[in-house]
Design an enzyme around this catalytic site. Structure first.
Site, PDB file in Angstrom:
ATOM      1  CD  GLU A 129      -3.219  -0.889   2.005  1.00 18.68           C
ATOM      2  OE1 GLU A 129      -3.041  -0.240   3.051  1.00 18.68           O
ATOM      3  OE2 GLU A 129      -4.304  -1.414   1.711  1.00 18.68           O
TER       4      GLU A 129
ATOM      5  CD  GLU B  29      -4.184  -6.136   2.521  1.00 20.22           C
ATOM      6  OE1 GLU B  29      -4.891  -5.524   3.353  1.00 20.22           O
ATOM      7  OE2 GLU B  29      -2.985  -5.882   2.341  1.00 20.22           O
TER       8      GLU B  29
HETATM    9  C1  GLA Z   1      -4.187  -2.669   4.690  1.00 16.21           C
HETATM   10  C2  GLA Z   1      -2.802  -3.252   4.789  1.00 16.21           C
HETATM   11  C3  GLA Z   1      -2.715  -4.438   5.678  1.00 16.21           C
HETATM   12  C4  GLA Z   1      -3.586  -4.265   6.897  1.00 16.21           C
HETATM   13  C5  GLA Z   1      -4.997  -3.978   6.478  1.00 16.21           C
HETATM   14  C6  GLA Z   1      -5.949  -3.853   7.621  1.00 16.21           C
HETATM   15  O1  GLA Z   1      -4.892  -3.056   3.621  1.00 16.21           O
HETATM   16  O2  GLA Z   1      -2.234  -3.549   3.547  1.00 16.21           O
HETATM   17  O3  GLA Z   1      -1.362  -4.594   6.039  1.00 16.21           O
HETATM   18  O4  GLA Z   1      -3.091  -3.219   7.657  1.00 16.21           O
HETATM   19  O5  GLA Z   1      -4.994  -2.756   5.797  1.00 16.21           O
HETATM   20  O6  GLA Z   1      -7.238  -3.524   7.166  1.00 16.21           O
END
Ligand code: GLA
Ligand code: ZN
Length: 674
Positions: free
Chosen positions: A151, A311
């Site tokens: 991210e 995710e």
């Molecule tokens: C993001 C991050 C993860 C985690 C999630 C929690 O998407 O990439 O490492 O912190 O949020 O929602």
């Protein structure tokens, strides 16, 4: 991973952090993964501190064990490079790696996504680590993707960045005279004598506080700084990309995006990614349209190629202000919603819930109770079984859209930096009005960039196209000439690529296509609105009401109040074989639904299916067939009458046109139609 030849089904799994747990737990994790039909794990996302204890000491022993564990258990691996949080020793020894905030404060060690993208230390060690990982694990044929960093995001205003910004500008503008011109520096005596005079546009320099909102005195400078910051972070990604490709040229590379994330120009980034992946965390009060929009935006980054859902939470996030549980069935529903819009993987954050720090109350496949007797685990297992059953059937399938909405990051930045005409200018929101109207009628939409080819679409909508970049007007011109229908709105065509106004009347380069010119614009506070009537119905006109003149177009509706009563608010221009529409103000949901519904009907743009309210329908197609997804976002059971024959992909049940399909609350049906 979705591009990899090793993948024969929708991969199912997610972020797994065994390094946070004693090894005895690992075997138990494997048992539970098998129960749940998990087949992929994303490893090594935040392990830099563990892997590199100091400048020269690397220690891969734990990761070696974890990689072996995954291989032995038949799990595919999405291998991360761990560079989204630097080790403490690095911050202590090389403070240049720490970011500086907008207010000029240099951060201390802590948090994550915390490295200055222009820090030579960060670049040196992140690239070295990525290379070492690729070299070490290149023999693992279960690695299906590289997951660079995590991210990426944020903005840094440190001295490294200031120096790099000057170089970036030299490259872009060549001379200081050209830079002064592009930024209109004769305003407020800002003329620069040398590139060394350039400073970062932060609180200490160009801050313009607009009633508590952070704006800028020089849009041109701030806009370039956004571009530069996005490019700087992209450069970090690209350096790691090169480092892993050197050893593993056949493993596809990605980094996880965040949907409509403003600081990074994802359309530019996507050019350097083998496939797009993203993290979907809808808010507790989000709508299906918002989530679908994000999926479509991500799908559009690579012109419709499938993407990875990297995710999502199985149940609950920890960082929303109200961490509401996904209701029974909703995890499955939203997983299929992602698939319906182009995802070829279904993945979670996280596999096992950690016990300390801020994500200990974030949902996981394996909860704190530690066993399989939970609602969430049961739902995960059921979905895992279904995805096994679906196998490769849906892989690679694509949406076929006849309507497109333009999305442009530069325009987003520029429009919202603008000081005036109203704080209600909101690019994302404006786009959502149009997207939602189409989405609710089950009309498939592609989110396209200014560089994409428009010729396959019947309808192209470019809401709030404040910055009409060089060449884009020509693209629209030939699109409409050849029979396309184009629609744009108030606050469009004002500026060119540097945020300099195109004189001669708004909307600048788009005037001839639209057959109008805008003389003035009236920004109404939220409690005020004008009115107009279209096809017998009256709608509000607010936010910004353009006072425009016709130059070839015809008025479809006019304002009904105030001193500009009788002036056009909705216009249509015949141009070549096509038509161009102008919506001169913000209206309401009903207007967008009625107006776009009418346009689609006229253009024979068919919905994926006709469904009751809140039942979403979307289609994907590949060589295996045409697949209609019916997704019930309502709180109750509902029936859908089918317009075509089809076979339920999961149950094998055959339906004929005219039959009724029953969808339980949060239910999903996928119909194969040929
Ligand atoms: C993001 C991050 C993860 C985690 C999630 C929690 O998407 O990439 O490492 O912190 O949020 O929602
Ligand atoms: Zn910096």
């Amino acid at each position: 991973m979705i591009e990899s030849k090793k993948v024969k089904k929708i991969l199912y799994g997610g972020d797994y952090n065994p390094e946070q747990w004693p090894e005895e737990i690992w075997e138990e994790d494997m048992r539970m993964f098998h129960l749940a039909h998990i087949d992929v794990v994303t490893l090594n996302v935040f392990s830099w501190a563990e892997l590199q204890k100091d400048e020269d000491t690397y220690d891969f022993s734990k990761l070696d064990k974890i990689m072996e564990l995954a291989r032995k258990n038949g799990l595919k691996v999405c291998l991360a490079t761990s560079t989204a949080a630097h080790p403490a020793w690095m911050a202590r020894k090389y403070p240049d790696i720490l970011r500086t905030e907008y207010n000029g404060i240099r951060r201390k060690f802590g948090s994550r996504h915390n490295s200055c993208p222009n820090s030579p230390t960060y670049r040196k060690y992140s690239v070295k680590l990525a290379g070492k990982l690729a070299q070490r694990y290149q023999g693992y044929d279960n690695i299906v993707a590289w997951h660079i960093s995590n991210e990426y995001g944020g903005t840094c205003y440190c001295d490294n960045c200031e120096r790099a910004f000057r170089n970036w500008l030299k490259e872009k503008y060549g001379t200081i005279e050209e830079l002064n011109r592009a930024w209109n520096m004769s305003f407020w005596g800002h003329t620069l004598y040398d590139f060394e005079d350039v400073v970062v546009p932060d609180l200490r320099s160009e801050e313009f506080d607009w009633d508590g909102e952070r704006r800028t005195n020089f849009q041109g400078i701030s806009l370039d700084y956004n571009r530069f910051n996005s490019d700087s972070i992209l450069e970090c990604y690209r350096l790691e990309y090169e480092a892993v490709k050197k050893h593993t040229p056949d493993i596809p590379v990605t980094t996880n995006f965040m949907g409509a994330y403003k600081p990074l120009d994802y359309q530019k980034w996507a050019n350097y990614m083998d496939f797009v992946s993203w993290d979907n965390y809808p808010s507790y009060d989000g709508t299906p349209a918002q989530t679908s929009f994000n999926h479509d935006l991500m799908r559009g980054l690579k012109q419709g190629k499938p993407f990875a859902l990297m995710e999502q939470t199985p149940s609950v996030t920890n960082w929303h202000i109200y961490c509401k549980l996904k209701r029974p069935g909703v995890m499955r529903l939203w997983s299929y919603q992602a698939v319906a819009h182009g995802a070829d993987t279904v993945m979670f954050f996280q596999m096992r819930r950690s016990i300390g720090a801020c994500e200990k109350y974030h949902g996981a496949v394996i909860d704190h109770v530690g066993n399989e007797n939970t609602r969430v685990f049961r739902e995960i297992t059921e979905l895992g079984l279904e995805l096994d059953q679906i196998g490769s059937t849906l892989l690679g399938s694509r949406a076929k859209s006849q309507a497109a909405i333009l999305f442009d990051w530069d325009n987003w930045w520029a429009a919202e930096y603008s000081a005036g005409p109203t704080r209600l200018i909101n690019y994302h929101q404006e786009i959502m009005q149009y997207y939602k109207a189409l989405h609710e009628q089950n009309i498939s939409v592609d989110l396209v960039s200014v560089n994409d080819d428009l010729s396959a679409y019947k309808l192209v909508i470019a809401p709030l196209l404040y910055m009409c970049k060089e060449g884009f007007d020509e693209k629209v011109r030939s699109f409409v000439k050849q029979g396309g229908v184009f629609l744009t709105t108030y606050f469009s065509g004002y500026v060119e690529d540097h945020d300099l106004v195109v004189t001669g009347g708004y909307p600048g380069r788009l005037k001839d296509i639209l057959g109008i010119w805008v003389e003035e614009s009236d920004a109404l506070p939220p409690e005020e609105a004008n009115l107009f009537t279209y096809k017998g119905k009256t709608y509000p006109a607010g936010v910004l009401c353009d006072l425009l003149h016709l130059q070839g177009a015809k008025a479809l509706a006019c304002y009904e109040k105030d001193f500009y009563e009788g002036m056009p608010v909705l216009t249509q221009n015949e141009f070549g074989q096509g038509k161009a529409y102008y919506v001169a103000a913000r209206s309401n949901e009903e207007f967008y639904a009625d107006f776009l519904g009418g346009l689609c009907e006229e253009l024979s743009i068919e919905p994926a299916a006709n469904t009751p309210e809140e039942v979403e329908a979307a289609v994907r197609e590949n060589e295996n067939g045409n697949f209609l997804f019916l997704l019930n976002h309502r709180g109750n059971t509902v029936n859908v009458i089918l317009e075509k024959d089809g076979e339920d992909l999961l149950t094998g049940k055959c339906y004929q046109a005219g039959d009724r399909v029953t969808l339980e609350k949060a239910g999903v049906v996928i119909l194969k139609r040929r």
